[in-house]
Design an enzyme around this catalytic site. Structure first.
Site: not given
Length: 237
Positions: A43, A70, A190
């Protein structure tokens, strides 16, 4: 079996803390796959405080499983993804400077924008996923964007589960049922951890993939990276 994609942002954070190339991000990615990991997630953020844009380019040569990038689809991120052509791009509405992701997309308000970006990635053969909260209207909105998959934002579930409230899974189960009905693939991520991943997996029909970074790398400090990856794989069977 639900696939395990390991987010290696924290490895890059550790490397960047001292400069140089220890730990070696590329070697860790290779080792995670050798240990059984079924994907590598990164990410990159605009300030490159952990994953650098060059890391994204370099990883392309060593990720032999599934490569997932991401990020917030700003211009530089879009250009990077189109250059690297990962297997999957996951669109996340994180603000510049945010420590971590804190919410899913408003897929109704941002429908036109998401539709345009998703179409561009799909034209280049990249599977798309968008980060969403477990809200039925947001799932329906995601379908209208043309995305291939959604990624359920699981912070709320993880928090409720840590308090002993197993009912915190209910909105996620309902969201997954709707996503399946709409023909959307389901990813999740998450704050998922060894403590909660088995329960989450058992209650999410059609869960294709989880992306786990912070918890897995933290657990690996005590348990070892090889062992930790395989503990997740066993819980995801």
């Amino acid at each position: 079996m639900t696939k395990l994609s390991v987010n290696i942002n924290k490895i890059a954070t550790l490397r960047n803390a001292r400069g140089g190339n220890v730990p070696d991000l590329l070697k860790v990615a290779v080792d995670i796959q050798r240990f059984g990991g079924q994907g590598i997630t990164i990410h990159p953020r605009p300030d490159e405080r952990h994953i650098r844009y060059q890391d994204a380019r370099d990883l392309k040569a060593v990720v032999t499983t599934e490569y997932n990038i991401e990020g917030n689809p700003q211009h530089n991120f879009i250009d990077l993804v189109l250059e690297c052509k990962p297997d999957q791009v996951t669109l996340v509405p994180d603000a510049i400077g945010a420590i971590t992701s804190s919410a899913g997309w408003d897929t109704i308000k941002n429908q036109e924008y998401l539709t345009e970006v998703i179409a561009e990635f799909q034209r280049n053969g990249i599977r798309t996923s968008i980060f969403v909260d477990p809200i039925l209207e947001m799932i329906e909105g995601a379908k209208k964007t043309g995305t291939d998959r959604i990624e359920l934002y699981t912070e709320s579930f993880a928090h409720q589960y840590s308090l002993g409230n197993e009912k915190g899974i209910d909105p996620y189960t309902k969201a997954a049922v709707l996503a399946n009905e709409l023909g959307l693939g389901i990813n999740a991520g998450h704050d998922l951890s060894l403590d909660n991943i088995k329960f989450f997996k058992e209650n999410i029909p059609g869960l294709l993939e989880v992306s786990i970074g912070h918890a897995l790398i933290s657990e690996a400090l005590y348990l070892g990276l090889d062992n930790t990856v395989n503990m997740y794989l066993n819980k995801l069977k």
